[in-house]
Write a protein that holds these residues in place. Structure first.
Motif, PDB file in Angstrom:
ATOM      1  N   GLN A  92      85.926 128.436  71.809  1.00  0.00           N
ATOM      2  CA  GLN A  92      87.099 127.280  72.011  1.00  0.00           C
ATOM      3  C   GLN A  92      86.023 125.951  71.831  1.00  0.00           C
ATOM      4  OE1 GLN A  92      88.221 126.334  76.454  1.00  0.00           O
ATOM      5  NE2 GLN A  92      86.442 128.183  76.730  1.00  0.00           N
ATOM      6  N   ASN A 115      83.242 130.490  67.150  1.00  0.00           N
ATOM      7  CA  ASN A 115      84.225 131.399  68.066  1.00  0.00           C
ATOM      8  C   ASN A 115      84.929 130.818  69.050  1.00  0.00           C
ATOM      9  OD1 ASN A 115      85.208 133.749  65.704  1.00  0.00           O
ATOM     10  ND2 ASN A 115      83.177 135.116  66.620  1.00  0.00           N
ATOM     11  N   ASP A 137      92.498 132.061  59.113  1.00  0.00           N
ATOM     12  CA  ASP A 137      91.933 131.651  60.694  1.00  0.00           C
ATOM     13  C   ASP A 137      92.777 130.659  61.358  1.00  0.00           C
ATOM     14  OD1 ASP A 137      90.706 129.742  62.843  1.00  0.00           O
ATOM     15  OD2 ASP A 137      89.021 131.510  62.602  1.00  0.00           O
ATOM     16  N   GLU A 138      93.340 129.887  61.675  1.00  0.00           N
ATOM     17  CA  GLU A 138      94.107 128.311  62.297  1.00  0.00           C
ATOM     18  C   GLU A 138      93.452 127.361  61.905  1.00  0.00           C
ATOM     19  OE1 GLU A 138      96.415 128.572  65.469  1.00  0.00           O
ATOM     20  OE2 GLU A 138      94.994 128.426  66.887  1.00  0.00           O
ATOM     21  N   LYS A 139      92.272 127.610  62.101  1.00  0.00           N
ATOM     22  CA  LYS A 139      91.085 126.083  62.368  1.00  0.00           C
ATOM     23  C   LYS A 139      90.342 126.420  60.671  1.00  0.00           C
ATOM     24  CE  LYS A 139      89.639 126.126  67.238  1.00  0.00           C
ATOM     25  NZ  LYS A 139      88.778 126.927  68.017  1.00  0.00           N
ATOM     26  N   VAL A 170      85.046 125.002  69.261  1.00  0.00           N
ATOM     27  CA  VAL A 170      85.155 124.850  67.613  1.00  0.00           C
ATOM     28  C   VAL A 170      86.166 124.083  67.414  1.00  0.00           C
ATOM     29  CG1 VAL A 170      85.087 125.470  65.446  1.00  0.00           C
ATOM     30  CG2 VAL A 170      83.973 126.393  67.401  1.00  0.00           C
ATOM     31  N   THR A 171      85.987 122.361  66.707  1.00  0.00           N
ATOM     32  CA  THR A 171      87.486 121.996  66.445  1.00  0.00           C
ATOM     33  C   THR A 171      88.105 121.938  64.685  1.00  0.00           C
ATOM     34  OG1 THR A 171      86.389 120.114  65.531  1.00  0.00           O
ATOM     35  CG2 THR A 171      86.877 120.176  67.849  1.00  0.00           C
ATOM     36  N   LYS A 172      86.608 123.076  64.170  1.00  0.00           N
ATOM     37  CA  LYS A 172      87.539 123.452  62.413  1.00  0.00           C
ATOM     38  C   LYS A 172      86.343 123.928  62.506  1.00  0.00           C
ATOM     39  CE  LYS A 172      89.293 119.324  60.070  1.00  0.00           C
ATOM     40  NZ  LYS A 172      88.906 118.526  59.589  1.00  0.00           N
ATOM     41  N   LYS A 173      87.196 124.903  61.102  1.00  0.00           N
ATOM     42  CA  LYS A 173      85.850 125.428  60.216  1.00  0.00           C
ATOM     43  C   LYS A 173      86.142 125.413  59.497  1.00  0.00           C
ATOM     44  CE  LYS A 173      86.873 129.306  63.946  1.00  0.00           C
ATOM     45  NZ  LYS A 173      87.177 130.470  64.224  1.00  0.00           N
ATOM     46  N   TYR A 174      85.258 124.935  58.686  1.00  0.00           N
ATOM     47  CA  TYR A 174      85.020 124.554  56.927  1.00  0.00           C
ATOM     48  C   TYR A 174      84.546 126.027  56.117  1.00  0.00           C
ATOM     49  CZ  TYR A 174      85.622 119.633  57.913  1.00  0.00           C
ATOM     50  OH  TYR A 174      85.823 118.836  57.686  1.00  0.00           O
ATOM     51  N   GLU A 223      89.346 124.944  57.112  1.00  0.00           N
ATOM     52  CA  GLU A 223      90.059 124.354  56.038  1.00  0.00           C
ATOM     53  C   GLU A 223      89.010 124.772  55.033  1.00  0.00           C
ATOM     54  OE1 GLU A 223      88.985 119.724  55.263  1.00  0.00           O
ATOM     55  OE2 GLU A 223      90.667 120.134  57.282  1.00  0.00           O
ATOM     56  N   GLN A 272      82.155 121.140  64.586  1.00  0.00           N
ATOM     57  CA  GLN A 272      82.796 121.405  63.687  1.00  0.00           C
ATOM     58  C   GLN A 272      82.201 122.758  63.624  1.00  0.00           C
ATOM     59  OE1 GLN A 272      86.014 118.275  61.721  1.00  0.00           O
ATOM     60  NE2 GLN A 272      83.682 117.918  61.355  1.00  0.00           N
TER      61      GLN A 272
END
Length: 565
Positions: free
Chosen positions: A172, A170, A190-192, A174-178, A194, A132
């Motif tokens: 692939q 950026n 950005d769909e990832k 990366v499961t989530k971006k805070y 949060e 993440q």
């Protein structure tokens, strides 16, 4: 067990909140780079982190050793294979380091990184371990170019790795971006992503944990004397400046406070790697805060609002927008054009004095640096100027990098900060009707952080009333923190005519050199302090010769063009 990898106080704050809210009972290990503070400062930070009890283990990673021991030195000419060798060497270095620290990645069920282009974070990425990603600073997820430009200049290897591995969140893997959603550029998606706004999340912590976090960062309650709202200045580490010298650092800080905090109490929050003691020496009237806490904690140690928050690069400013009446962000453009600050100040002060009561819609701003002009207009005129409207007639237009005809206006002020005189190409009129508004900058006090300078803005108007005001215009501004004064006016008749003619000569010189780069004019000597009638007469004769030669060459060009036709 949860792993966190970071390299700044902001990263540590994010990780602390994330751990306490999302993994309150799980063990967590924090790996931080040793580049946040000096060696003694890092020892104190580690002690405070361990004493807080938030993380099961705190490990300091030697960034310098990992970066400079790498035998593969990267630059713009390095092929992809060399970048891969750099990455592979880092993998070996990290694996040796983990063995020494007895770190077994198989024990972790979740990986979090805010620095995936260096060392441990790069290792996760190159080994294709899902993680993440936490944005490096407020709003930076949508400003990738800012980070890339910085890495390209400061440490090219980080830039090369980022491009090669798709770092900065950026990848692939990366499961989530805070990231702080409210600080991103308008329209960013950005769909990832949060939303992770530390100022909104911090109050959700239990009261005892809030106290422990504040204590961990040495963030103490702030009291400000008096009833006036203070101005907050968030500094930038000198090494990150475009011109990374202490003299430039002092000048920028002093000028910023002179311009935007002239009669207000000042609070200075130094960058974690900055020099707190130096600010206390420079600005003894200011409150200089401890540098050991992230600026995002300010709302929890100060109960009031700030009149303004100013920065030359701190990303915390976007998180603090609800705690001030005005944000002033002075970034790379400001630094690159700092030598032109006097023309901008002079132009805005001219409008203030000659056009009292003018409205924002009556002023046109053409090709001016908004980082300069917006806060200056707010400071001296009380408002910011909207974008120009096609076809509108303005009372006054302020123009800098002029490349095309300007809108209709009663008065035009040419700043000409590049000293290229392009405005005269566009104007296509004689300099005889131009007012040369001289700007002189002189040392006024000791210490003095500014330099002696002479420059000008150029005023074009056909209005007799405005001409009368410009002819008699005089204004002096003292910048006490910078230790300089700025005097602006048309000056004596001989000097006004002399400098106007000299400007036209400079224009001819610049234009000829643009048309034929092989032509090199002799370097002009410094402007004389005392202009005599003989000086004016001599320069008038020189200009007459140059004008005649220009006319002859233009006629020859027209003849040649007709022959070709």
């Amino acid at each position: 067990m949860v792993l966190y990898i970071g390299a700044s106080l902001y990263h540590i704050l994010c990780f602390s909140i994330h751990k306490l809210l999302n993994h309150p009972t799980e063990k967590a290990v924090l790996i931080i780079g040793d580049n946040i503070f000096s060696k003694s400062g890092m020892k104190e930070l580690k002690r405070n982190l361990e004493a807080s009890g938030i993380f099961h283990q705190v490990i300091v990673l030697n960034f310098i050793e990992g970066a400079y021991d790498n035998p593969y030195k990267l630059n713009e000419d390095s092929p992809g294979e060399k970048v891969d060798s750099y990455i592979q060497w880092n993998e070996q270095w990290i694996e040796n380091w983990m063995r020494k620290k007895k770190i077994d990645l198989s024990h972790f069920t979740e990986f979090n990184s805010a620095i995936d282009h260096r060392h441990m974070g790069m290792y996760l990425l190159s080994k294709k371990i899902p993680y993440q990603y936490f944005e490096d600073g407020n709003g930076l997820l949508s400003r990738e170019s800012v980070q890339l430009d910085f890495h390209k200049k400061a440490q090219y290897a980080s830039y090369a790795v980022t491009v090669r591995l798709h770092a900065l969140g950026n990848s692939q893997y990366v499961t989530k971006k805070y990231a702080n959603a409210s600080a991103q550029q308008p329209g960013f998606y950005d769909e990832k992503m949060e939303d992770f706004n530390v100022i909104q999340l911090f109050p959700k912590l239990a009261p005892d944990w809030r106290d422990k976090v504040l204590k961990m960062f040495n963030a103490r309650k702030l009291q400000v004397k008096g009833n006036k709202q203070p101005v907050l200045y968030l500094t930038r580490y000198v090494r990150y400046l475009q011109n990374p010298t202490m003299d430039n650092h002092h000048f920028i800080s002093a000028m910023i406070l002179d311009l935007f905090a002239k009669e207000s109490p000042v609070i200075i929050k130094p960058h974690p790697r900055d020099f707190s003691g130096r600010y206390r020496d420079l600005f003894p009237d200011a409150v200089v805060l401890d540098k050991h806490f992230p600026s995002e904690l300010l709302p929890f140690i100060y109960d009031g609002k700030f009149e303004k928050i100013i920065t030359t690069g701190s990303t915390a400013i976007d998180a603090l927008m609800d705690y001030t009446d005005e944000l002033i962000k002075l970034d790379v453009g400001f630094e690159n054009k700092i030598d032109a600050i006097y023309q901008y100040i002079g132009a805005v002060q001219l409008v203030q004095k000659i056009f009292p009561g003018i409205s924002p819609e009556e002023i046109g701003i053409i090709d001016c640096l908004r980082e300069f002009i917006d806060p200056l207009c707010q400071q001296f005129l009380g408002f910011r100027i909207p974008e120009p409207v096609l076809g509108r007639n303005y009372k006054v237009v302020l123009a800098d990098d002029v490349t095309e005809p300007l809108p209709s206006a009663d008065c035009v002020c040419y700043l000409n900060t590049k000293q290229d005189y392009y405005f005269a190409d566009v104007m296509q009129e004689s300099f005889d009707d131009i007012f040369y508004l001289n700007i002189q900058v002189m040392p006024e006090e000791d210490p003095c952080y500014g330099k002696k300078k002479e420059t000008a803005v150029y005023i074009k108007t056909d209005c007799l009333e405005i001409k009368e005001k410009v002819e008699h215009f005089y204004h002096k501004t003292v910048f006490p923190r910078t230790g300089i004064s700025m005097t602006m006016g048309t000056g004596e008749k001989e000097k006004q005519e002399y400098l106007t003619m000299l400007s036209e000569i400079f224009w001819i010189k610049c234009r000829r050199e643009r048309e034929n780069p092989e032509i090199v004019f002799p370097v002009m000597s410094e402007i004389k302090r005392k202009i005599t009638k003989e000086d004016v007469k001599s320069l008038r004769q020189l200009l007459a010769v140059m004008r005649r030669k220009e006319k002859e060459e233009n006629e020859d060009n027209c003849i040649c063009t007709n022959e070709i036709k």
